[in-house]
Design a protein around this motif. Sequence first.
Motif, PDB file in Angstrom:
ATOM      1  N   VAL A 335       7.333  95.419 -32.490  1.00  0.00           N
ATOM      2  CA  VAL A 335       6.083  95.305 -31.744  1.00  0.00           C
ATOM      3  C   VAL A 335       6.202  95.940 -30.360  1.00  0.00           C
ATOM      4  N   ASN A 336       5.131  96.644 -29.967  1.00  0.00           N
ATOM      5  CA  ASN A 336       4.968  97.192 -28.611  1.00  0.00           C
ATOM      6  C   ASN A 336       6.074  98.164 -28.220  1.00  0.00           C
ATOM      7  N   ALA A 365      -0.056  96.364 -29.019  1.00  0.00           N
ATOM      8  CA  ALA A 365      -1.160  95.647 -28.402  1.00  0.00           C
ATOM      9  C   ALA A 365      -2.259  96.632 -28.005  1.00  0.00           C
ATOM     10  N   SER A 366      -3.500  96.228 -28.139  1.00  0.00           N
ATOM     11  CA  SER A 366      -4.621  97.139 -27.903  1.00  0.00           C
ATOM     12  C   SER A 366      -4.673  97.644 -26.464  1.00  0.00           C
ATOM     13  N   ASP A 371      -3.201 105.557 -23.370  1.00  0.00           N
ATOM     14  CA  ASP A 371      -3.282 107.019 -23.285  1.00  0.00           C
ATOM     15  C   ASP A 371      -2.049 107.705 -23.852  1.00  0.00           C
ATOM     16  N   ARG A 372      -1.168 106.991 -24.540  1.00  0.00           N
ATOM     17  CA  ARG A 372       0.091 107.580 -24.995  1.00  0.00           C
ATOM     18  C   ARG A 372       0.223 107.485 -26.507  1.00  0.00           C
ATOM     19  N   ASP A 373       0.741 108.572 -27.095  1.00  0.00           N
ATOM     20  CA  ASP A 373       0.960 108.610 -28.537  1.00  0.00           C
ATOM     21  C   ASP A 373       1.989 107.554 -28.926  1.00  0.00           C
ATOM     22  N   ARG A 374       1.883 107.110 -30.168  1.00  0.00           N
ATOM     23  CA  ARG A 374       2.829 106.134 -30.667  1.00  0.00           C
ATOM     24  C   ARG A 374       3.035 106.333 -32.174  1.00  0.00           C
ATOM     25  N   PHE A 399       1.393  99.074 -40.498  1.00  0.00           N
ATOM     26  CA  PHE A 399       1.272  99.736 -39.204  1.00  0.00           C
ATOM     27  C   PHE A 399      -0.078  99.390 -38.575  1.00  0.00           C
ATOM     28  N   GLU A 400      -0.046  98.828 -37.377  1.00  0.00           N
ATOM     29  CA  GLU A 400      -1.241  98.569 -36.570  1.00  0.00           C
ATOM     30  C   GLU A 400      -1.013  99.250 -35.222  1.00  0.00           C
TER      31      GLU A 400
END
Length: 762
Positions: A335-336, A365-366, A371-374, A399-400
């Motif tokens: 996560v995160n 987390a929303s 602004d960054r790719d993940r 994947f969320e």
Amino acid sequence: MAAEHIRIGDVAPRVHYVADGVQAAFTYPFPIFAEGDIEVRLDGLIQMAGYAVTGAGESEGGAVHFYEPPPPGCAVSLRRELPVARNTDFQENGVLRARTLNDELDYQVAALQEVKEGLGTALRLDPSEAGGATTLPLRRARANKLLGFDSAGAVTVFDRDGASLSLPFQGAVPRTVEDKLAERLSARDFGAVGDGAADDGPALQAAMNAAAASGKRLEIGEGTFRTAMPLVLPGAAAGLSMRGAILYAGPGGRAALTLGDGGTARNAAKLYEGLRVLRATVSDWMDENDIGIVLRNLDASFVEVRQVEGFTIGIRTLGDERGFEDTTLMLGRIVNNRIGLDVRAATAAAWNTSVRYYGGHFAIASSLHPDRDRFGVRFSAAPGAYAGHNRHVFHGPGFELQAKDRPILGIPFLCDVSSRAVIASAVRMEGCSPYVAHHSGGAQDHVYEVAWASQGYGVGIDYAPTATRVGSVVRALHQAAGHRESVREVAAAPNLRAAAFRYSNTETGFDRLACLSGSVSGTPSRLPDFALPGLDGYTLVNRGVLLTPGRGLAFLADARNCKEFALAVDADNPRLVVQCFDIGMNLLTAEANGPLVRASGMSMNWSPTARWWQGSADMSDAALTRLQVVRLAEPVFYALIGIAGIGDSYEARAMRLCCDPSQAPAALWGMPDLPFGRRELVADLAWDPPSIAAGGTAQANVPLPGARPGDFAGAAWSASTSGAVFLAQVGATDVVTVTVLNRTAAPLDLNPGTVRARVVKA
């Protein structure tokens, strides 16, 4: 008359049996008030079902009836276990009924019997003793000590190394308590607190060093173990078991927990369980050295990660100067992290291959770094390192990534290497970009099975401009899975020898196929200049056609909506070629548009002379590239996809062009502006024949582009032709001469009509 209440006799509320495998009913001689008052055990284990109780409320007891007889030798224990509670009350000045009072007294006596029975099996002083010191010493006095008795028989404590223990089994040997306790190492043995506030880093590292020195497995128990320093468990340790969590509050740009040795060490048969590593403050995602867990050079090992949270990279599996292989990873909450799992090779001598992954909830987390790719899983390699990762299998990852409707990439799989045979099944995508994978290198033969995509959008693979291979597969089970399991054929030439026809005295054409030349004369710029109906230089053989250097055959595909095609060829070492055109059928060149074509099994190179893209190598069975997937760039609206002779001549026998069955692109040929691929040509001409004398003739020349002397020709008239015969021949290129013969003995005057000419090429 029957008794009005249970009579409690002097009977112990417990009975034991040894099952013989046949008997299913076992009696109990003590009374119970309700069926739930009896406890049933088999070999010491409490049974919650599988039996029925009779005799509740009877003074003589009853029986327990098992649905299946217990196995032979099984210990059957039946015991009364009453709740200690009073559920009735006597009202002042009320009627005190004897039965009610008897029931209350019976229940109390039964409960006292249970207390007596329990005390009978407890550790206690003999009744003959007048008493003694049986109180335990205070906690700090008994900590790290053994409990025993002094010379007076009073409770006391002893040092651990002064006593020995032996197991109550045949063959057991006495061991000191110190030796027994040293079988496992605990982080608390070295002073770790686990309260989430104290700095447990030095204690944890000391415990890890001890595990390596002793070759034992380390346990980190319940609690939160805060550390201000990165931790390393050397490969000499047998493993690590965690029930708590490591809270990393150390410097950024470091790995919080590293497991196994680097370099050329081989860390084999390791067991790492329950790993939880959390970052005290979430990373800014800028430094890729900011990693939660690094697993180095593992081989034939088992890793269970319960949680990794807040790092730039959550988990990195690293082949250092040796490989990472044949290992199983059980994944929990990842996560995160900007990159949840990084599958990486560090050197040219390393590898990362044959690894199995189960589960994994990759979530962001929303509100975190919007602004960054993940990415969920990345396949990567250090500069100059081995990049041929292969056979990685993922089962059921979710994947969320919080990227939908944002100008960022949130993609489950990122492939920056030449990975092969990566298979992901039952993938869940929630709020991701409309791609299950992003390929920026030479990845091929990947299979992504998408079981669920929350928005129901079309899921594909995103190919970066640097990608050199295509041909991986997306199986979108959430959108018409049954339909997608088939393949759609766009066009086929199952027999090139039969498809060949004599286009002219010197040139050969082919049904449904365009003839290609590697050196078209003049200044060609549009599709009809390159898709030729016939050329010389083809040699027909018994089973196919010999393609010489500079000669090719191709299907013309309408690529306005469909950008991916599969070409299957039966030929001896053929060479793939693709020619691209825009919406106006103008030639697209590499100089002006960059890379327009990618293939699944080879690189595609631009040939300025031939003005086409050609494969870097021949398609051959040995290289497993006989079936080629072709991926076209967005500017391409029409494409000639086929094969050509480049260096050597070779025999070609069959060609087929296919695509995803969700698409239905057209294959184009035989049209007025694209006159290739047809061996039968037809043209009409309005004609008012003159009066024809008896036995005389009249002629009309019908323009028919593509007609050549030697073609079979025929003619027909649109009106009644009684007494007239229409004959046709190709007297000149692109012209069919139609002759009308009057077979009657009188002049013949035909009404105006239409003459139709038809030629067929042999």
